[in-house]
Scaffold this motif. Structure first.
Motif, PDB file in Angstrom:
ATOM      1  N   SER A  28       0.836  -1.193   0.000  1.00 43.00           N
ATOM      2  CA  SER A  28       0.000   0.000   0.000  1.00 43.00           C
ATOM      3  C   SER A  28       0.873   1.245   0.000  1.00 43.00           C
ATOM      4  CB  SER A  28      -0.929   0.021   1.218  1.00 43.00           C
ATOM      5  OG  SER A  28      -1.754  -1.123   1.260  1.00 43.00           O
ATOM      6  N   SER A  29       0.335   2.319  -0.537  1.00 44.48           N
ATOM      7  CA  SER A  29       1.047   3.592  -0.526  1.00 44.48           C
ATOM      8  C   SER A  29       0.959   4.228   0.853  1.00 44.48           C
ATOM      9  CB  SER A  29       0.465   4.539  -1.576  1.00 44.48           C
ATOM     10  OG  SER A  29      -0.877   4.858  -1.258  1.00 44.48           O
ATOM     11  N   ASN A  30       1.743   5.292   1.058  1.00 44.25           N
ATOM     12  CA  ASN A  30       1.719   5.977   2.349  1.00 44.25           C
ATOM     13  C   ASN A  30       0.347   6.536   2.671  1.00 44.25           C
ATOM     14  OD1 ASN A  30       4.375   5.399   2.752  1.00 44.25           O
ATOM     15  ND2 ASN A  30       5.131   7.485   2.550  1.00 44.25           N
ATOM     16  N   VAL A  31      -0.360   7.029   1.657  1.00 44.56           N
ATOM     17  CA  VAL A  31      -1.698   7.575   1.893  1.00 44.56           C
ATOM     18  C   VAL A  31      -2.651   6.478   2.341  1.00 44.56           C
ATOM     19  CG1 VAL A  31      -3.619   8.781   0.807  1.00 44.56           C
ATOM     20  CG2 VAL A  31      -1.278   9.413   0.216  1.00 44.56           C
ATOM     21  N   GLU A  32      -2.587   5.314   1.688  1.00 42.52           N
ATOM     22  CA  GLU A  32      -3.450   4.197   2.086  1.00 42.52           C
ATOM     23  C   GLU A  32      -3.081   3.677   3.465  1.00 42.52           C
ATOM     24  OE1 GLU A  32      -4.219   2.423  -2.414  1.00 42.52           O
ATOM     25  OE2 GLU A  32      -2.587   1.644  -1.170  1.00 42.52           O
ATOM     26  N   VAL A  33      -1.789   3.633   3.770  1.00 43.78           N
ATOM     27  CA  VAL A  33      -1.368   3.184   5.103  1.00 43.78           C
ATOM     28  C   VAL A  33      -1.835   4.165   6.176  1.00 43.78           C
ATOM     29  CG1 VAL A  33       0.645   2.729   6.557  1.00 43.78           C
ATOM     30  CG2 VAL A  33       0.580   1.868   4.234  1.00 43.78           C
ATOM     31  N   THR A  34      -1.791   5.467   5.875  1.00 42.24           N
ATOM     32  CA  THR A  34      -2.256   6.467   6.833  1.00 42.24           C
ATOM     33  C   THR A  34      -3.736   6.275   7.135  1.00 42.24           C
ATOM     34  OG1 THR A  34      -0.592   8.035   6.052  1.00 42.24           O
ATOM     35  CG2 THR A  34      -2.464   8.931   7.263  1.00 42.24           C
ATOM     36  N   ALA A  35      -4.532   5.996   6.111  1.00 46.19           N
ATOM     37  CA  ALA A  35      -5.960   5.753   6.330  1.00 46.19           C
ATOM     38  C   ALA A  35      -6.174   4.505   7.182  1.00 46.19           C
ATOM     39  CB  ALA A  35      -6.675   5.618   4.990  1.00 46.19           C
ATOM     40  N   PHE A  36      -5.372   3.460   6.931  1.00 51.84           N
ATOM     41  CA  PHE A  36      -5.492   2.244   7.737  1.00 51.84           C
ATOM     42  C   PHE A  36      -5.098   2.501   9.189  1.00 51.84           C
ATOM     43  CE2 PHE A  36      -3.436  -1.549   9.505  1.00 51.84           C
ATOM     44  CZ  PHE A  36      -4.483  -2.462   9.432  1.00 51.84           C
ATOM     45  N   VAL A  37      -4.035   3.278   9.389  1.00 53.42           N
ATOM     46  CA  VAL A  37      -3.592   3.585  10.750  1.00 53.42           C
ATOM     47  C   VAL A  37      -4.651   4.409  11.491  1.00 53.42           C
ATOM     48  CG1 VAL A  37      -1.873   4.871  12.080  1.00 53.42           C
ATOM     49  CG2 VAL A  37      -1.143   3.355  10.239  1.00 53.42           C
ATOM     50  N   GLU A  38      -5.325   5.309  10.792  1.00 56.87           N
ATOM     51  CA  GLU A  38      -6.379   6.096  11.432  1.00 56.87           C
ATOM     52  C   GLU A  38      -7.496   5.191  11.944  1.00 56.87           C
ATOM     53  OE1 GLU A  38      -6.511   9.232  12.184  1.00 56.87           O
ATOM     54  OE2 GLU A  38      -4.565   9.720  11.309  1.00 56.87           O
ATOM     55  N   GLU A  39      -7.831   4.172  11.168  1.00 53.18           N
ATOM     56  CA  GLU A  39      -8.851   3.222  11.630  1.00 53.18           C
ATOM     57  C   GLU A  39      -8.369   2.455  12.855  1.00 53.18           C
ATOM     58  OE1 GLU A  39      -9.845   0.731   8.391  1.00 53.18           O
ATOM     59  OE2 GLU A  39     -10.675   2.344   7.139  1.00 53.18           O
ATOM     60  N   GLU A  40      -7.090   2.063  12.860  1.00 50.94           N
ATOM     61  CA  GLU A  40      -6.557   1.342  14.005  1.00 50.94           C
ATOM     62  C   GLU A  40      -6.513   2.232  15.254  1.00 50.94           C
ATOM     63  OE1 GLU A  40      -5.644  -1.865  14.452  1.00 50.94           O
ATOM     64  OE2 GLU A  40      -6.578  -2.216  12.495  1.00 50.94           O
ATOM     65  N   LEU A  41      -6.239   3.506  15.081  1.00 50.91           N
ATOM     66  CA  LEU A  41      -6.229   4.426  16.223  1.00 50.91           C
ATOM     67  C   LEU A  41      -7.602   4.535  16.858  1.00 50.91           C
ATOM     68  CD1 LEU A  41      -3.968   7.305  14.827  1.00 50.91           C
ATOM     69  CD2 LEU A  41      -3.421   5.786  16.734  1.00 50.91           C
ATOM     70  N   GLU A  42      -8.659   4.417  16.069  1.00 49.32           N
ATOM     71  CA  GLU A  42     -10.004   4.454  16.618  1.00 49.32           C
ATOM     72  C   GLU A  42     -10.373   3.153  17.315  1.00 49.32           C
ATOM     73  OE1 GLU A  42     -12.642   5.415  13.476  1.00 49.32           O
ATOM     74  OE2 GLU A  42     -11.826   7.428  13.137  1.00 49.32           O
ATOM     75  N   ARG A  43      -9.851   2.032  16.796  1.00 50.24           N
ATOM     76  CA  ARG A  43     -10.211   0.734  17.373  1.00 50.24           C
ATOM     77  C   ARG A  43      -9.359   0.356  18.575  1.00 50.24           C
ATOM     78  NH1 ARG A  43     -10.958  -1.211  11.758  1.00 50.24           N
ATOM     79  NH2 ARG A  43      -8.768  -1.837  11.773  1.00 50.24           N
ATOM     80  N   ASN A  44      -8.109   0.784  18.599  1.00 48.22           N
ATOM     81  CA  ASN A  44      -7.176   0.328  19.626  1.00 48.22           C
ATOM     82  C   ASN A  44      -6.859   1.474  20.581  1.00 48.22           C
ATOM     83  OD1 ASN A  44      -5.127  -0.865  21.122  1.00 48.22           O
ATOM     84  ND2 ASN A  44      -4.258  -1.921  19.348  1.00 48.22           N
ATOM     85  N   PRO A  45      -7.281   1.400  21.836  1.00 41.94           N
ATOM     86  CA  PRO A  45      -7.009   2.498  22.781  1.00 41.94           C
ATOM     87  C   PRO A  45      -5.547   2.580  23.205  1.00 41.94           C
ATOM     88  CG  PRO A  45      -8.093   0.682  23.911  1.00 41.94           C
ATOM     89  CD  PRO A  45      -8.096   0.337  22.462  1.00 41.94           C
ATOM     90  N   LEU A  46      -4.754   1.549  22.934  1.00 37.98           N
ATOM     91  CA  LEU A  46      -3.352   1.572  23.344  1.00 37.98           C
ATOM     92  C   LEU A  46      -2.463   2.289  22.336  1.00 37.98           C
ATOM     93  CD1 LEU A  46      -2.879  -2.044  24.756  1.00 37.98           C
ATOM     94  CD2 LEU A  46      -3.551   0.039  25.951  1.00 37.98           C
ATOM     95  N   LEU A  47      -2.981   2.586  21.156  1.00 35.87           N
ATOM     96  CA  LEU A  47      -2.211   3.276  20.140  1.00 35.87           C
ATOM     97  C   LEU A  47      -2.448   4.779  20.229  1.00 35.87           C
ATOM     98  CD1 LEU A  47      -2.693   1.064  16.944  1.00 35.87           C
ATOM     99  CD2 LEU A  47      -0.568   1.426  18.206  1.00 35.87           C
ATOM    100  N   GLU A  48      -1.418   5.536  19.965  1.00 41.80           N
ATOM    101  CA  GLU A  48      -1.543   6.984  19.893  1.00 41.80           C
ATOM    102  C   GLU A  48      -0.635   7.509  18.785  1.00 41.80           C
ATOM    103  OE1 GLU A  48       1.714   8.301  23.315  1.00 41.80           O
ATOM    104  OE2 GLU A  48      -0.432   8.567  23.657  1.00 41.80           O
ATOM    105  N   ARG A  49      -1.024   8.635  18.240  1.00 41.85           N
ATOM    106  CA  ARG A  49      -0.274   9.232  17.134  1.00 41.85           C
ATOM    107  C   ARG A  49       0.969   9.939  17.670  1.00 41.85           C
ATOM    108  NH1 ARG A  49      -4.040  11.726  15.660  1.00 41.85           N
ATOM    109  NH2 ARG A  49      -4.895  10.462  13.985  1.00 41.85           N
TER     110      ARG A  49
END
Length: 496
Positions: free
Chosen positions: A30-51
């Motif tokens: 995946s490109s960086n833009v697609e990975v960023t969108a995936f990471v944003e979804e993970e940040l919403e699902r996983n409370p242990l992750l932070e930007r």
């Protein structure tokens, strides 16, 4: 042979595609833009992750050697910034804020002050400027507004609405006036009059039956539809064959007038409705940045603007473990920690892999970046995979949907992988892209007296050390949308 149940112990190895492995493969291709969108979804699902919003230099790899330093430990927890003193260089506490725009304040206006600045409050219901700029009308809406303003008669407006429903996205309407008149129970002459007025709406040339009528309407709007131009429109098939001698005879004009008329036709829009509803061009965001170093080398780094960076909040994890009371709570926290750890490791491995592959591509295509397309070397996935000690499929995933910004422009990483064309007498092989570029140069430099045939191009390329067949030259020429030597000779051999 005895038949009966028994117990056996066996050892075997197998490759299992775990969910984590599938996730890592998906992130890699995946490109960086697609990975960023995936990471944003993970940040919403996983409370242990932070930007990780700390401003730090992007991961970089020099072209010599092509290896990237490992990013910082992924589980570092950002310290709290509350209670800190103002940073050096910040505005003093007694600064005058009267003429400072406060976008975070209520209303988003200028900060309140007793001085000259005042305050300009805006209505909270107003949209952002980006939302206002995106409100583009569709083609049918644009034409519908003009129909309501152009036709005062109710019957004519109804006929125009029917035609508007029948026009295709390119602007053509192949149905005849007689068919519309029979379907609506009105005179054919009235339908023809409505169509003629619709053809002059913006964009001009809509509601036409064929290409000739579309071009004729646009020329009439420009007051350039003279008898000579009409004869040219009646013989568009001769123009497609580049039979310029025949067109001069039919149109009764010389080569200079014919060239002017053809130039006018090229400025017209053969499908006036096609570009109206076309989606805006997507801006290519490079995943890798490349620049020249002071020692004449190259530096390769990931684009920090699109590179997702996340951390594991160890402090929150410790508090959550202490506060967990049930077995389900503890299992959920353990699962979220495992998922977050795997995501951070996958992002780190992805960054290192992209840098290694990109740096090796830059090293091998050094001549292209310094001298141009003519010096592009043949390159296959196996060459890069062997150097970076990876599988070819991994290199293929790394180069898919990835772009690199270079001093010569932005290119997809796949662009640098081209097939090899053998050299004459066992010489050095040549890149197919470089050969295509050389063919374009040869044809662009040919004169009207010496139009190169495919066989002549083959002979010249073989003299330059390229062993190529005539059918390959013809295939490359057609891919470049260059007409044959016969058509080019017709076009260039027109007497003055």
């Amino acid at each position: 042979m005895a038949l009966g149940p028994r117990l056996d112990l066996r050892q075997s190895q197998s490759l299992v595609m775990t969910p984590q492995l599938r996730q890592a493969i998906k992130l890699l291709q995946s490109s960086n833009v697609e990975v960023t969108a995936f990471v944003e979804e993970e940040l919403e699902r996983n409370p242990l992750l932070e930007r990780d919003d700390r401003a730090e230099p992007a991961t970089r790899a020099d072209e010599r050697p092509p290896e990237a330093p490992a990013p910082e430990p992924a589980d570092t927890h950002a310290a709290a910034t509350s209670g800190e003193m103002p940073a050096e260089g910040a505005a003093p506490l007694d600064a005058d804020w009267g003429n400072v725009y406060d976008s975070d304040g209520p209303g988003g206006g200028f900060a309140e002050s007793g001085g000259r600045g005042g305050r300009a409050d805006f209505d909270d219901s107003l949209s952002d400027i980006e939302d206002l700029a995106d409100g583009r009308k569709s083609l049918r809406e644009h034409l519908g507004e003009q129909v309501r303003l152009t036709f005062g008669d109710a019957r004519e407006r109804l006929i125009a609405a029917q035609m508007l429903a029948l026009v295709d996205p390119a602007g053509r309407m192949t149905i005849t006036d007689c068919q519309i008149a029979n379907a609506m129970g009105c005179p054919e002459a009235q339908v023809a009059g409505v169509r003629a007025r619709l053809q002059r709406l913006d964009p001009v040339g809509m509601f036409c039956r064929d290409l000739r009528e579309c071009l004729a309407v646009q020329l009439a709007e420009l007051n350039r539809l003279d008898p000579c131009m009409e004869r040219l429109l009646d013989n568009l098939e001769m123009l497609a064959r580049r039979d310029l001698r025949g067109l001069m005879r039919v149109c009764e004009c010389d080569s200079e007038d014919l060239a002017d008329m053809i130039a006018e036709l090229k400025r017209l829009d053969p499908k006036p409705g096609a570009s109206f509803d076309a989606p805006p061009a997507m801006v290519v965001v490079p995943d890798v940045l490349m620049k020249r170093l002071p020692d004449d080398g190259w530096a390769v780094e990931l684009n920090p603007e699109t590179l997702p960076r996340v951390l594991i909040n160890r402090g929150f994890h410790a508090r959550a473990v202490v506060g967990a009371k049930t077995r389900d709570d503890k299992a959920f926290i353990a699962d979220r920690l495992q998922s977050a750890t795997w995501l951070v490791k996958s992002l780190e491995q992805r960054a290192n892999t992209i840098l290694k592959v990109s740096a090796e591509i830059v090293r091998r295509q050094d001549g292209f970046f310094r001298l141009g397309v003519a010096h592009l070397r043949p390159l296959i996935l196996r060459d890069v995979a062997e150097y970076v000690a990876m599988h070819e499929s991994t290199v293929s995933r790394v180069t898919a949907n990835k772009y690199i910004a270079t001093p010569r422009g932005t290119f997809e990483l796949k662009y640098f992988f081209t097939t090899a064309i053998a050299g004459t007498l066992g010489g050095e092989s040549h890149s197919a892209e470089a050969v295509r570029f050389r063919i374009r140069e040869m044809i662009g430099a040919e004169s009207s007296e010496d139009v190169l045939s495919d066989d002549a191009i083959v002979e010249r390329l073989r003299k330059e050390g390229v062993d190529i067949a005539r059918r390959t030259v013809a295939k490359y020429r057609e891919a470049l949308r260059i007409p044959s030597s016969v058509q080019r000779k017709r076009e260039k051999a027109v007497p003055a």
